[in-house]
Design a protein around this motif. Structure first.
Motif, PDB file in Angstrom:
ATOM      1  N   ARG A  16      53.577  -6.372  17.327  1.00 24.38           N
ATOM      2  CA  ARG A  16      54.373  -5.275  16.748  1.00 24.38           C
ATOM      3  C   ARG A  16      54.633  -4.242  17.823  1.00 24.38           C
ATOM      4  O   ARG A  16      53.712  -3.671  18.397  1.00 24.38           O
ATOM      5  N   ASN A  21      62.748  -0.311  14.672  1.00 19.30           N
ATOM      6  CA  ASN A  21      63.142  -1.711  14.751  1.00 19.30           C
ATOM      7  C   ASN A  21      64.670  -1.785  14.691  1.00 19.30           C
ATOM      8  O   ASN A  21      65.259  -1.869  13.618  1.00 19.30           O
ATOM      9  N   GLU A  23      66.741  -4.136  15.721  1.00 20.90           N
ATOM     10  CA  GLU A  23      67.291  -5.414  15.272  1.00 20.90           C
ATOM     11  C   GLU A  23      67.347  -5.473  13.748  1.00 20.90           C
ATOM     12  O   GLU A  23      68.316  -5.950  13.177  1.00 20.90           O
ATOM     13  N   LYS A  24      66.313  -4.978  13.106  1.00 21.09           N
ATOM     14  CA  LYS A  24      66.299  -4.956  11.645  1.00 21.09           C
ATOM     15  C   LYS A  24      67.381  -4.016  11.119  1.00 21.09           C
ATOM     16  O   LYS A  24      68.086  -4.339  10.161  1.00 21.09           O
ATOM     17  N   ALA A  25      67.530  -2.849  11.751  1.00 23.36           N
ATOM     18  CA  ALA A  25      68.570  -1.900  11.334  1.00 23.36           C
ATOM     19  C   ALA A  25      69.955  -2.521  11.510  1.00 23.36           C
ATOM     20  O   ALA A  25      70.831  -2.368  10.656  1.00 23.36           O
ATOM     21  N   TRP A  27      70.650  -5.738  11.446  1.00 23.61           N
ATOM     22  CA  TRP A  27      70.781  -6.789  10.445  1.00 23.61           C
ATOM     23  C   TRP A  27      71.163  -6.196   9.090  1.00 23.61           C
ATOM     24  O   TRP A  27      72.059  -6.686   8.413  1.00 23.61           O
ATOM     25  N   ILE A  28      70.494  -5.112   8.704  1.00 21.26           N
ATOM     26  CA  ILE A  28      70.802  -4.449   7.433  1.00 21.26           C
ATOM     27  C   ILE A  28      72.206  -3.871   7.467  1.00 21.26           C
ATOM     28  O   ILE A  28      72.970  -3.977   6.501  1.00 21.26           O
TER      29      ILE A  28
END
Length: 149
Positions: A16, A21, A23-25, A27-28
């Motif tokens: 972690r 994050n 990449e997550k943002a 993706w969303i």
């Protein structure tokens, strides 16, 4: 000398990283902006092609009338911003997947975001500063001269 290759199904130790994050943002963002863009684009197409005279009614006066309304200005700017950021983020993902060298990847990603930013600024300026009366001459259409008088 032999080296053992790890079993691909073996659980990996989760690493972690600290900080947000991104990449997550991203993706969303792609999912949310995609849904909003579908609504914006189909609303845009419906108003432009189905209402009124349809495709035959689209001319300079139609565009000038739409861009005179703050509602349609914000509709178009939202569509522009979401589409350009969505497209640039998608291209960033492709660059990350297929470009092997770190330097080339960074150059391409910077070029993507700079070009997207330039187009966003330029498009926003066009939408909010559009003036159909700018640069009128005596040879302009009568309806336009009446509107600008």
């Amino acid at each position: 000398m032999s080296t053992a290759i790890a079993d691909p199904r073996a659980p990996q130790a989760a690493v972690r990283r600290k900080g947000p994050n991104l990449e997550k943002a991203g993706w969303i963002y792609m999912r949310v902006s995609g849904v909003v863009l579908v609504v914006l684009i189909f609303g845009h197409l419906f108003v432009n092609l189905m209402l009124g005279e349809g495709i035959h009614g689209i001319d300079f006066a139609f565009v000038a009338g739409k861009l005179a309304s703050p509602f349609w200005q914000w509709w178009d700017v939202l569509m522009l911003w979401l589409a350009l950021i969505h497209g640039a983020n998608g291209m960033r993902t492709i660059v990350n997947d297929y470009v092997a060298t770190e330097t080339t990847r960074r150059v391409l990603i910077w070029a993507l975001w700079l070009s997207a930013g330039f187009l966003i600024v330029l498009g926003t300026l066009v939408v909010f500063t559009f003036d159909p009366c700018l640069g009128l001459s005596d040879t302009s259409a009568d309806w336009l001269l009446e509107q600008c008088a």
